[in-house]
Design a protein around this motif. Sequence first.
Motif, PDB file in Angstrom:
ATOM      1  N   ASN A 243       0.982  -1.278  -0.042  1.00 52.07           N
ATOM      2  CA  ASN A 243       0.055   0.100   0.017  1.00 52.07           C
ATOM      3  C   ASN A 243       0.839   1.323   0.098  1.00 52.07           C
ATOM      4  O   ASN A 243       0.155   2.326   0.057  1.00 52.07           O
ATOM      5  CB  ASN A 243      -0.899   0.020   1.184  1.00 52.07           C
TER       6      ASN A 243
ATOM      7  N   GLN B 192       0.985  -8.832  -0.631  1.00 54.71           N
ATOM      8  CA  GLN B 192       0.133  -8.121   0.555  1.00 54.71           C
ATOM      9  C   GLN B 192       0.512  -8.585   1.635  1.00 54.71           C
ATOM     10  O   GLN B 192       0.847  -9.740   2.051  1.00 54.71           O
ATOM     11  CB  GLN B 192      -1.252  -9.007   0.419  1.00 54.71           C
TER      12      GLN B 192
ATOM     13  N   ARG C 194      -6.329  -4.558   3.656  1.00 53.77           N
ATOM     14  CA  ARG C 194      -6.303  -3.244   3.351  1.00 53.77           C
ATOM     15  C   ARG C 194      -7.353  -2.496   3.539  1.00 53.77           C
ATOM     16  O   ARG C 194      -8.182  -2.174   2.561  1.00 53.77           O
ATOM     17  CB  ARG C 194      -5.686  -3.303   1.599  1.00 53.77           C
TER      18      ARG C 194
ATOM     19  N   ALA D  64      -7.925   0.957   1.548  1.00 52.95           N
ATOM     20  CA  ALA D  64      -8.507   1.178   0.321  1.00 52.95           C
ATOM     21  C   ALA D  64     -10.156   1.481   0.622  1.00 52.95           C
ATOM     22  O   ALA D  64     -10.650   2.309   0.005  1.00 52.95           O
ATOM     23  CB  ALA D  64      -8.273   0.074  -0.537  1.00 52.95           C
TER      24      ALA D  64
ATOM     25  N   ASN E 123      -7.777   6.220  -3.926  1.00 55.76           N
ATOM     26  CA  ASN E 123      -7.541   5.084  -4.697  1.00 55.76           C
ATOM     27  C   ASN E 123      -7.203   5.438  -6.180  1.00 55.76           C
ATOM     28  O   ASN E 123      -6.600   4.559  -6.870  1.00 55.76           O
ATOM     29  CB  ASN E 123      -8.879   4.171  -4.695  1.00 55.76           C
TER      30      ASN E 123
ATOM     31  N   PHE F 245      -3.616   4.584  -6.958  1.00 52.33           N
ATOM     32  CA  PHE F 245      -3.024   3.380  -6.800  1.00 52.33           C
ATOM     33  C   PHE F 245      -2.844   2.880  -8.180  1.00 52.33           C
ATOM     34  O   PHE F 245      -3.573   2.900  -9.010  1.00 52.33           O
ATOM     35  CB  PHE F 245      -3.943   2.538  -6.167  1.00 52.33           C
TER      36      PHE F 245
ATOM     37  N   TYR G  49     -10.807  -4.767  -5.080  1.00 55.89           N
ATOM     38  CA  TYR G  49     -10.004  -3.665  -6.107  1.00 55.89           C
ATOM     39  C   TYR G  49     -10.704  -3.521  -7.198  1.00 55.89           C
ATOM     40  O   TYR G  49     -10.667  -2.287  -7.784  1.00 55.89           O
ATOM     41  CB  TYR G  49      -8.510  -4.062  -6.038  1.00 55.89           C
TER      42      TYR G  49
END
Length: 403
Positions: free
Chosen positions: A98, A119, A123, A126, A142, A145, A161
Amino acid sequence: MLRKILKVFLNSKLIFKTPKNCDLIVFDDVAINELKLILKNRNYFLLKNRYENIKKIYISFNIILNFIKYFRGNLNTAYLASIIYTINPKVVLTIQDNSPKFHDLAKLFHNKVSFIAIQQAVRNDAIWNEYDFKKKLNINKNKNFFLDTFLTFGKYEKDLYSKLKIKVKKFHIVGCLKLANFFYFCKKKNMIGKKEFFDICLISDHPPSKEKAKFLKKEYKNVEQSIVKIVKHTIKFCKKNKKSLIFSTKIKSGKQFREEMQFYKNNLSSDEFQYLVKNMYKKKKSSFSNFFQKDYSSYFSIFESRVAIGMMTSMLREKLALDGKILACNFTNLNIFDFPIRDFLFLKETKFDIFEKRLMTILKISKKKFFKRLGLKKEYIIENLNKSKTIYKINKILDKKLA
């Protein structure tokens, strides 16, 4: 910012040459120990990102030229990009999935260098970014990202996501690396198959920093109260039903640990706080006592407990990956703190008698019945440790990228 950069220059060794070419760059040295089994026998360049950790600064004609090329107003990004360009790697790897800086660099080198993120934890940030944006508290973070390759706990991250419209080119489900490292450590010490030593493991969910999201500044008291209620209910349950407890703190030492314990001291009665301290992992003896290491103490705690309790910690998912039972509680009025599986292992009702009944049910039923009720939902949020072959999968992906 300029003060930080000046401090780095004053505290760093200046190296007037260009780093050698290398196929693999490891981004950020924080938690690099978790990559030990991935980096074994590999040649790599460690690219430190955090100002306080940088001890060397490379200066050469090529680096200066590339610094100018990549400068878009941020000195740190331009310097890191110039180092990456100069080293000319095939892969940039990180466990800090992140990290905004890693995302920025991944965009700069899109289709030129493979950026792989593993990971490290759940998360929530987010989800919180999306919440802030919808409530018009902040810009949509976001959107910034970007990941080339994301190695995740389970399919849940892929769906999350996608829902949040976070740009990720390729997902690979590999399970949890830190948990796999713990399991490797246990096998090496011949400690697999130890009995569950405690009835309950209470995982500290010390409130996140207010800076994590804008809404937390307004809802911080709400989050604090939820966490305190979980702790109070757990203590009351254990005392009333004569169940053993082990308490695993979020931070293990130093200033942050003292602040964490002060939070509980300020919000619990004297008796409750003393009970919590008495049952901390540092005070307990178990079959792991001789092997209690700072990095794995939380895993030892959940591994030897029949049920783990918490709010938003990734340790709840990791307990499921160990074929263990959990109770996830969200006593706030915010759905963004809900556990991904909203089944009997998840509780929103705040009354103690409901908490007691649910926890007693989970304690009494067998693991077979517990996971039968979940079906395939467990594998959706995290790969089973015995099936995931996490270390093997990550190494295979990396080998292919580096070939």
